[in-house]
Write a protein that holds these residues in place. Sequence first.
Motif, mmCIF file in Angstrom:
data_model
loop_
_atom_site.group_PDB
_atom_site.id
_atom_site.type_symbol
_atom_site.label_atom_id
_atom_site.label_comp_id
_atom_site.label_asym_id
_atom_site.label_seq_id
_atom_site.Cartn_x
_atom_site.Cartn_y
_atom_site.Cartn_z
ATOM 1 N N ALA A 57 6.530 -37.341 -37.694
ATOM 2 C CA ALA A 57 7.230 -37.037 -38.914
ATOM 3 C C ALA A 57 8.623 -37.589 -38.737
ATOM 4 O O ALA A 57 9.049 -38.045 -40.093
ATOM 5 C CB ALA A 57 7.244 -35.722 -39.245
ATOM 6 N N ALA A 58 8.986 -37.799 -37.652
ATOM 7 C CA ALA A 58 10.456 -38.178 -37.521
ATOM 8 C C ALA A 58 10.399 -39.728 -37.544
ATOM 9 O O ALA A 58 11.433 -40.249 -37.025
ATOM 10 C CB ALA A 58 11.185 -37.663 -36.500
ATOM 11 N N GLY A 59 9.321 -40.096 -37.290
ATOM 12 C CA GLY A 59 9.122 -41.940 -37.062
ATOM 13 C C GLY A 59 8.750 -42.162 -35.684
ATOM 14 O O GLY A 59 8.945 -43.492 -35.410
ATOM 15 N N GLY A 60 8.501 -41.329 -34.727
ATOM 16 C CA GLY A 60 8.381 -41.709 -33.619
ATOM 17 C C GLY A 60 6.743 -41.962 -33.116
ATOM 18 O O GLY A 60 5.865 -41.633 -34.059
ATOM 19 N N SER A 61 6.644 -41.861 -31.831
ATOM 20 C CA SER A 61 5.301 -42.187 -31.381
ATOM 21 C C SER A 61 4.849 -41.318 -30.419
ATOM 22 O O SER A 61 5.679 -41.234 -29.362
ATOM 23 C CB SER A 61 5.124 -43.674 -31.033
ATOM 24 N N ALA A 62 3.635 -40.606 -30.354
ATOM 25 C CA ALA A 62 3.213 -39.749 -29.475
ATOM 26 C C ALA A 62 1.911 -39.665 -29.237
ATOM 27 O O ALA A 62 1.175 -39.700 -30.518
ATOM 28 C CB ALA A 62 3.990 -38.344 -29.367
ATOM 29 N N PHE A 63 1.174 -39.169 -28.280
ATOM 30 C CA PHE A 63 -0.011 -38.813 -28.207
ATOM 31 C C PHE A 63 0.011 -37.499 -27.157
ATOM 32 O O PHE A 63 0.438 -37.314 -26.209
ATOM 33 C CB PHE A 63 -1.038 -39.689 -27.610
ATOM 34 N N ALA A 64 -1.144 -36.528 -27.600
ATOM 35 C CA ALA A 64 -1.266 -35.441 -26.538
ATOM 36 C C ALA A 64 -2.398 -35.453 -25.472
ATOM 37 O O ALA A 64 -3.377 -36.240 -25.666
ATOM 38 C CB ALA A 64 -1.782 -33.969 -27.428
ATOM 39 N N ILE A 65 -1.962 -35.046 -24.271
ATOM 40 C CA ILE A 65 -3.183 -34.947 -23.092
ATOM 41 C C ILE A 65 -3.161 -33.707 -22.643
ATOM 42 O O ILE A 65 -2.092 -32.851 -22.543
ATOM 43 C CB ILE A 65 -2.629 -35.998 -22.029
ATOM 44 N N ARG A 66 -4.319 -33.314 -22.308
ATOM 45 C CA ARG A 66 -4.622 -32.010 -21.742
ATOM 46 C C ARG A 66 -4.889 -32.023 -20.394
ATOM 47 O O ARG A 66 -5.599 -32.652 -19.914
ATOM 48 C CB ARG A 66 -5.568 -31.322 -22.550
#
Length: 256
Positions: A57-66
């Motif tokens: 939402a802030a314009g960044g990039s991410a992905f979740a890992i478990r």
Amino acid sequence: MSTDTRTLAGKTALVTGASRGIGRAIALRLAADGARVAVHYAGNETAAKETVAAIEAAGGSAFAIRAELGVPGDAEALWSAFDAGAGEDGGLDILVNNAGIAGPGLIHEVEEADYDRVFAVNAKAPFFIVKQGLDRLRDGGRIVNISSGVTKVAFPGMTSYAASKGAVEVLTLTLAQTLGSRGITVNAVSPGTIETDIHPWMADPAAKAHAAGFSVFDRVGQPEDVADVVGFLASDAARWVTGQNIDASGGSGLGL
């Protein structure tokens, strides 16, 4: 053509225990500085997705890992999840070992299983996460280990926790020496009392005021206070800083 001037633009970071608290603040900070962030979590998928959503939402990039830490094969599981999320590149520039747990404190309260669990998550997991991540970590990369201010003074109420964080600090020194030839810096950050949801006792104003009194600033720390220090260590501005343990406790205990 515009140029991305964010300090971590084009970098990839992995933050363990990033779904909430200090880890979440670190993930948000690194993403704000331009890094693509792997948001690791052990069990709270909803919180991890919320962190990813906040970054995006802030314009960044991410992905979740478990990956559950403190169990056999935890480092392998974490890196397998990272590889799947990172895609073809698969490289890493910044590793933040933040995930940790507490346990029974006074030595007569600590059972062997409690001790083993605390060390498995807080000390053993970071060791093997680093070991198995070195092929992915690019030269000139950054490793930041989150320790604790409880290693500075005798703290009988957190005996096994403090000992596990002491192990992390010694590991930090050793890795800094070992990895210096690759231009990789390795540092630790030691927070004091931080206001997060793992400290529900702070809902009591008297207890919070007591905790605030440890700092020379007469307040409890916020996750962002720690995240900003990590952001510096992850940047090129900290290229000449390695093997250090940065106190981020707001001057707690200076008068002792």
